[in-house]
Design a protein around this motif. Sequence first.
Motif, PDB file in Angstrom:
ATOM      1  N   PRO A 143       0.796  -1.229   0.000  1.00 51.49           N
ATOM      2  CA  PRO A 143       0.000   0.000   0.000  1.00 51.49           C
ATOM      3  C   PRO A 143       0.829   1.279   0.000  1.00 51.49           C
ATOM      4  O   PRO A 143       0.330   2.331  -0.403  1.00 51.49           O
ATOM      5  N   LEU A 144       2.097   1.191   0.430  1.00 51.25           N
ATOM      6  CA  LEU A 144       2.958   2.368   0.426  1.00 51.25           C
ATOM      7  C   LEU A 144       3.944   2.341  -0.736  1.00 51.25           C
ATOM      8  O   LEU A 144       4.142   3.338  -1.416  1.00 51.25           O
ATOM      9  N   THR A 145       4.541   1.182  -0.989  1.00 52.02           N
ATOM     10  CA  THR A 145       5.480   1.080  -2.114  1.00 52.02           C
ATOM     11  C   THR A 145       4.800   1.393  -3.439  1.00 52.02           C
ATOM     12  O   THR A 145       5.432   1.904  -4.371  1.00 52.02           O
ATOM     13  N   SER A 146       3.496   1.076  -3.560  1.00 53.19           N
ATOM     14  CA  SER A 146       2.818   1.337  -4.833  1.00 53.19           C
ATOM     15  C   SER A 146       2.300   2.771  -4.955  1.00 53.19           C
ATOM     16  O   SER A 146       1.602   3.101  -5.899  1.00 53.19           O
ATOM     17  N   ILE A 147       2.671   3.647  -3.990  1.00 53.73           N
ATOM     18  CA  ILE A 147       2.469   5.085  -4.200  1.00 53.73           C
ATOM     19  C   ILE A 147       3.481   5.523  -5.248  1.00 53.73           C
ATOM     20  O   ILE A 147       4.683   5.274  -5.104  1.00 53.73           O
ATOM     21  N   ASN A 148       3.022   6.161  -6.299  1.00 54.62           N
ATOM     22  CA  ASN A 148       3.929   6.582  -7.363  1.00 54.62           C
ATOM     23  C   ASN A 148       4.196   8.076  -7.243  1.00 54.62           C
ATOM     24  O   ASN A 148       3.352   8.905  -7.555  1.00 54.62           O
ATOM     25  N   ARG A 149       5.392   8.404  -6.786  1.00 47.00           N
ATOM     26  CA  ARG A 149       5.736   9.817  -6.568  1.00 47.00           C
ATOM     27  C   ARG A 149       5.778  10.603  -7.872  1.00 47.00           C
ATOM     28  O   ARG A 149       5.707  11.835  -7.859  1.00 47.00           O
ATOM     29  N   THR A 150       5.880   9.902  -9.006  1.00 41.08           N
ATOM     30  CA  THR A 150       5.867  10.579 -10.300  1.00 41.08           C
ATOM     31  C   THR A 150       4.571  11.372 -10.480  1.00 41.08           C
ATOM     32  O   THR A 150       4.549  12.420 -11.115  1.00 41.08           O
ATOM     33  N   PHE A 151       3.469  10.841  -9.929  1.00 40.97           N
ATOM     34  CA  PHE A 151       2.170  11.491 -10.109  1.00 40.97           C
ATOM     35  C   PHE A 151       1.941  12.652  -9.151  1.00 40.97           C
ATOM     36  O   PHE A 151       1.130  13.541  -9.436  1.00 40.97           O
ATOM     37  N   GLU A 152       2.586  12.633  -7.990  1.00 41.32           N
ATOM     38  CA  GLU A 152       2.188  13.523  -6.903  1.00 41.32           C
ATOM     39  C   GLU A 152       2.273  15.003  -7.269  1.00 41.32           C
ATOM     40  O   GLU A 152       1.368  15.778  -6.975  1.00 41.32           O
ATOM     41  N   GLY A 153       3.380  15.416  -7.887  1.00 43.68           N
ATOM     42  CA  GLY A 153       3.526  16.825  -8.241  1.00 43.68           C
ATOM     43  C   GLY A 153       2.474  17.274  -9.241  1.00 43.68           C
ATOM     44  O   GLY A 153       1.866  18.343  -9.090  1.00 43.68           O
ATOM     45  N   ALA A 154       2.235  16.437 -10.261  1.00 43.97           N
ATOM     46  CA  ALA A 154       1.242  16.790 -11.276  1.00 43.97           C
ATOM     47  C   ALA A 154      -0.161  16.875 -10.675  1.00 43.97           C
ATOM     48  O   ALA A 154      -0.946  17.769 -11.011  1.00 43.97           O
ATOM     49  N   LEU A 155      -0.477  15.952  -9.756  1.00 45.98           N
ATOM     50  CA  LEU A 155      -1.806  15.967  -9.137  1.00 45.98           C
ATOM     51  C   LEU A 155      -1.977  17.159  -8.205  1.00 45.98           C
ATOM     52  O   LEU A 155      -3.072  17.736  -8.123  1.00 45.98           O
ATOM     53  N   ALA A 156      -0.918  17.552  -7.508  1.00 45.28           N
ATOM     54  CA  ALA A 156      -0.990  18.732  -6.649  1.00 45.28           C
ATOM     55  C   ALA A 156      -1.252  19.985  -7.484  1.00 45.28           C
ATOM     56  O   ALA A 156      -2.075  20.845  -7.108  1.00 45.28           O
ATOM     57  N   ARG A 157      -0.571  20.103  -8.617  1.00 47.39           N
ATOM     58  CA  ARG A 157      -0.796  21.269  -9.497  1.00 47.39           C
ATOM     59  C   ARG A 157      -2.207  21.237 -10.076  1.00 47.39           C
ATOM     60  O   ARG A 157      -2.830  22.296 -10.254  1.00 47.39           O
ATOM     61  N   TRP A 158      -2.708  20.044 -10.385  1.00 50.90           N
ATOM     62  CA  TRP A 158      -4.081  19.897 -10.898  1.00 50.90           C
ATOM     63  C   TRP A 158      -5.092  20.405  -9.886  1.00 50.90           C
ATOM     64  O   TRP A 158      -6.005  21.169 -10.233  1.00 50.90           O
ATOM     65  N   ARG A 159      -4.934  20.030  -8.629  1.00 52.17           N
ATOM     66  CA  ARG A 159      -5.864  20.478  -7.593  1.00 52.17           C
ATOM     67  C   ARG A 159      -5.798  21.991  -7.429  1.00 52.17           C
ATOM     68  O   ARG A 159      -6.823  22.662  -7.276  1.00 52.17           O
ATOM     69  N   THR A 160      -4.586  22.535  -7.452  1.00 53.14           N
ATOM     70  CA  THR A 160      -4.427  23.988  -7.305  1.00 53.14           C
ATOM     71  C   THR A 160      -5.103  24.722  -8.450  1.00 53.14           C
ATOM     72  O   THR A 160      -5.808  25.718  -8.250  1.00 53.14           O
ATOM     73  N   GLU A 161      -4.907  24.236  -9.674  1.00 52.81           N
ATOM     74  CA  GLU A 161      -5.503  24.887 -10.846  1.00 52.81           C
ATOM     75  C   GLU A 161      -7.022  24.773 -10.818  1.00 52.81           C
ATOM     76  O   GLU A 161      -7.732  25.750 -11.132  1.00 52.81           O
ATOM     77  N   ARG A 162      -7.558  23.620 -10.430  1.00 52.05           N
ATOM     78  CA  ARG A 162      -9.012  23.460 -10.342  1.00 52.05           C
ATOM     79  C   ARG A 162      -9.595  24.408  -9.288  1.00 52.05           C
ATOM     80  O   ARG A 162     -10.665  24.984  -9.486  1.00 52.05           O
ATOM     81  N   SER A 163      -8.899  24.563  -8.184  1.00 54.83           N
ATOM     82  CA  SER A 163      -9.363  25.473  -7.136  1.00 54.83           C
ATOM     83  C   SER A 163      -9.368  26.914  -7.633  1.00 54.83           C
ATOM     84  O   SER A 163     -10.309  27.677  -7.383  1.00 54.83           O
ATOM     85  N   ARG A 164      -8.328  27.277  -8.378  1.00 54.39           N
ATOM     86  CA  ARG A 164      -8.253  28.641  -8.926  1.00 54.39           C
ATOM     87  C   ARG A 164      -9.386  28.895  -9.910  1.00 54.39           C
ATOM     88  O   ARG A 164     -10.030  29.960  -9.877  1.00 54.39           O
ATOM     89  N   LEU A 165      -9.657  27.927 -10.787  1.00 51.39           N
ATOM     90  CA  LEU A 165     -10.726  28.085 -11.761  1.00 51.39           C
ATOM     91  C   LEU A 165     -12.091  28.209 -11.067  1.00 51.39           C
ATOM     92  O   LEU A 165     -12.947  28.990 -11.493  1.00 51.39           O
ATOM     93  N   SER A 166     -12.291  27.440 -10.002  1.00 50.64           N
ATOM     94  CA  SER A 166     -13.557  27.509  -9.266  1.00 50.64           C
ATOM     95  C   SER A 166     -13.734  28.867  -8.617  1.00 50.64           C
ATOM     96  O   SER A 166     -14.828  29.446  -8.611  1.00 50.64           O
ATOM     97  N   GLU A 167     -12.640  29.422  -8.069  1.00 52.91           N
ATOM     98  CA  GLU A 167     -12.713  30.747  -7.440  1.00 52.91           C
ATOM     99  C   GLU A 167     -13.041  31.825  -8.467  1.00 52.91           C
ATOM    100  O   GLU A 167     -13.854  32.720  -8.212  1.00 52.91           O
ATOM    101  N   HIS A 168     -12.418  31.740  -9.634  1.00 55.75           N
ATOM    102  CA  HIS A 168     -12.690  32.725 -10.685  1.00 55.75           C
ATOM    103  C   HIS A 168     -14.137  32.642 -11.152  1.00 55.75           C
ATOM    104  O   HIS A 168     -14.792  33.661 -11.381  1.00 55.75           O
ATOM    105  N   ALA A 169     -14.630  31.412 -11.297  1.00 58.18           N
ATOM    106  CA  ALA A 169     -16.019  31.227 -11.731  1.00 58.18           C
ATOM    107  C   ALA A 169     -16.984  31.791 -10.701  1.00 58.18           C
ATOM    108  O   ALA A 169     -17.994  32.412 -11.039  1.00 58.18           O
TER     109      ALA A 169
END
Length: 411
Positions: free
Chosen positions: A47-73
Amino acid sequence: MLSRFLSPALPVPPSWYPGHMTQFTRMLPALLTRTDIVLELRDARLPLTSINRTFEGALARWRTERSRLSEHAALASPQASARVCERVVVFSKRDLVPEWGLEPFRMAMATRFPEQKVLFASWNKPRDLKSLSSLLVNIAKDHPHVPELNVLVVGMPNVGKSTLLNALRNIGIPGPTPKALRTSAQPGLTRALSTRLKLSTDPLVYAFDTPGVMLPFLGRGERGAERGVKLALIAGIKEGLYDIESLAAYLVYRLNVLDADAPAYLSLLPKGAAPTTDIDQFLGLLAQRLGMLKRGGIPDRQRAAAWFIKWWRDEGGSVYASAPPAAAASRRAGWGFDLEWEVGPAPDGSGRESIQKRMEECIDAYMLGVEQEESDGGAVSSTQERKRVREEKAAKRAARTRAKLAAKRGG
């Protein structure tokens, strides 16, 4: 009963990062711009070894961008609804880990990662699949202003993404549904992003299947070596990259950790055999029991090791999962191959310790170790570092060239 035992010497982790993985990683940020739900599959045994750190940065930026778009809307129109941005983590192969640890681990994950929805599932349990299908449909129903929801399915190789999507199509679409994706027990079959697959007609939910993506570099030293062996044991990385006896030695060690009194392999050995930490002795006994002998009656340890690992994947996980928690007075115990803790009297004298608390400590220790590894540069191979330096030099040369051309035009 076995007392203390040390991890066997582990081989250096191999490099296995095919080109299609690199290509998908580069595509990921663009794919996330049209994604509403990220469905990440991990293996319940790791459950921990199969965390893929390759995704984490991209997913964090995705959440930030979605939050920004929601605030603007919302500023443009108070009636505007927030953009859908959900992350669902599904731990597959739940039938290969003990039931007693599922809820404590789910609660531990909820405590440490409250932004993630966590489910456990086995593809051969229709109830698990229906629960996941209902979760996706309910997210869509909670956002009626969105005409359709797009789900991006990500995870490491051989974690069961294609199998899951085929099953979700059968649940969500009435009538006979043809199998949309090929599946395989070998890692790396899916090599390109799939076309959109319809998972539900009312509401409309679509999904993309993606290639399995390994970490570009498993890490240095013992930490990286152990990651590689664990992934090879669950067929998340090509088994042929490893010496089969090294994999068997680590599997014996890990099963001893999980239950030193009656490890899951004990039923494979001749009657009366005791738990062991000696891999040569173990493979010799197993080869004798299976009749795997070379000329002169010499045990064929290679064949026995290969059989042992296949047994673990096909049957042994279920043997381990069906056993009750070990109840030794003072020893190490664990759940799956990633969580391990000391068992002993609790500070309050009750003789019991919270499994959830121990799991939270394991998660914290793992994440802290990963952060330390990355800050020390241990998550990047020397090859990747040389490539980064070359790319930086090339970018500087290109910038100087552009500056000279601009100066000439200006002159």
